[in-house]
Design a protein around this motif. Sequence first.
Motif, mmCIF file in Angstrom:
data_model
loop_
_atom_site.group_PDB
_atom_site.id
_atom_site.type_symbol
_atom_site.label_atom_id
_atom_site.label_comp_id
_atom_site.label_asym_id
_atom_site.label_seq_id
_atom_site.Cartn_x
_atom_site.Cartn_y
_atom_site.Cartn_z
ATOM 1 N N THR A 1 -15.084 -28.958 -20.127
ATOM 2 C CA THR A 1 -13.837 -28.338 -19.456
ATOM 3 C C THR A 1 -12.665 -28.386 -20.482
ATOM 4 N N THR B 1 -8.947 -26.575 -12.673
ATOM 5 C CA THR B 1 -9.898 -27.505 -13.375
ATOM 6 C C THR B 1 -9.255 -28.791 -14.029
ATOM 7 N N THR C 1 -16.174 -22.584 -11.863
ATOM 8 C CA THR C 1 -16.930 -23.724 -11.344
ATOM 9 C C THR C 1 -18.288 -23.651 -12.063
ATOM 10 N N ILE D 1 -18.424 -24.511 -15.981
ATOM 11 C CA ILE D 1 -18.446 -25.986 -15.792
ATOM 12 C C ILE D 1 -19.754 -26.756 -15.842
#
Length: 466
Positions: A92, A363, A423, A426
């Motif tokens: 990330t 994030t 999301t 990730i």
Amino acid sequence: MKMRREIGLLGGVALVSGTMIGSGIFMSPQFVLAYVGSPGASLVIWGLSGAVAMVAGLCYTEIGTIIPESGGDFIYILRIYGSCPAFFAAVTFILLIKPFAAAAMAISIAEYAIAPFYSGCQAPQLAVKCTAAVTIVVVAIVNILHTRIALRVQVVFLVAKVIALTVIVVGGIAEIIQDSSMIVENLKVENSFKGTQTSVSALGMAFYQGLYSYAGWYNLNYVTEELKRPEVNLPRALMIAIFLVTGLYLLVNVSYFAVLTPKELMSSTAVAVTWGNKVLGSWGWIMSVAAALSAFGSLNGTFFSGGRLCYVAAREGHMPDILSMAHVHRLTPSPALIFTTAVSLIVLMMGDFQSIVNYFSFTAWFFYGITLGGLIYLKIKKPDLPRPYSVPIFLPIVVLLVAVFLVLAPIIDQPEIEYLYVTLFILSGALVYVPFIHFKLFPGLFDKVTVFLQLFLEVVPVAKNL
């Protein structure tokens, strides 16, 4: 080989404050005001953002003295939670957070740098993106050449940006002395909070823009192994830098409101230039140059820390081996910096400033919350660990609650599909982690490529500097 401890107190202050004072204070005020709807609420957001950055920085100081290794959130999550969560943090930060921050700063540099050439109209996006791409490449070259050069650039540009913000503050004071009607109209009690937006989503987005302007409070945690006397210089540099930046930001926003109406501020694409045109007249272009130089220094700090994160993640076996190496003469993590540059250029082509900042913040604060949860765990379960610096336990709890709010805020009132995409991206890291990291399949798959790149880039493995 080991990385040298090149960063002293002055270098630490320059790295933190020089990264924090970047594009945000020149680009974000109009977005903060647009989200919250009133000048008074806007100033509250800026003050609270500074307080959150200060408390979070103090918490990171403690965990940085407990785990005195470079790598920031990645290394803390690795040591506290284990390999799997750390891998998702590495992916990330390396593929989203750091490149998003770099792309946003490069865009702001480009918009300010070319604004004088497009007076009265908006610059073409192609020109903005090309200028931003050149900026990213130049900053990458500076960081690849030598650590000391990058630090000197950071100090020089910090001085330049403090001077620029001081000009705005002094100019605002002069305008108030000559004619206080604007500031009185904007900030008097009955008008200052009129039209304030109180929805969770609006407040969350406003905090995203405000906190983006303070991004960089965590940068020393990424280079702890290169910091002289980290147990002393880490907390000192953070406190000096964040106090300096918070005070300047509040004064600069007051200056904006002393000169511009809320409508002028929200409609501006480069608020410092709009301010400069009204206050400095024909010399207004100076603010374009100052803002571009400020963002350049911030971008330099982001690359400095981002390259180290990629290098540490590779050293721990969570990224390809070639990224864990440093140049044999310059002792800079050049493969990691080259990789960070490539990813930043890809992100740059995909988005605009506002959306990039929102996804960056969404994030980033998710993993900041995980790190703070780890600090709370260490304080409760392992109170005997040596820690030269310590904060009361309620501070990481408060910042953890703020992190939860910032993650949930944009998806409670007005959920957008883009946050789902982030999301899913990730979580897609599991497709790499399970076969290649956990089960260690095909361990020699990239050996020949690694050897070729070692010879081509003149790099070798580097030991920890503890």
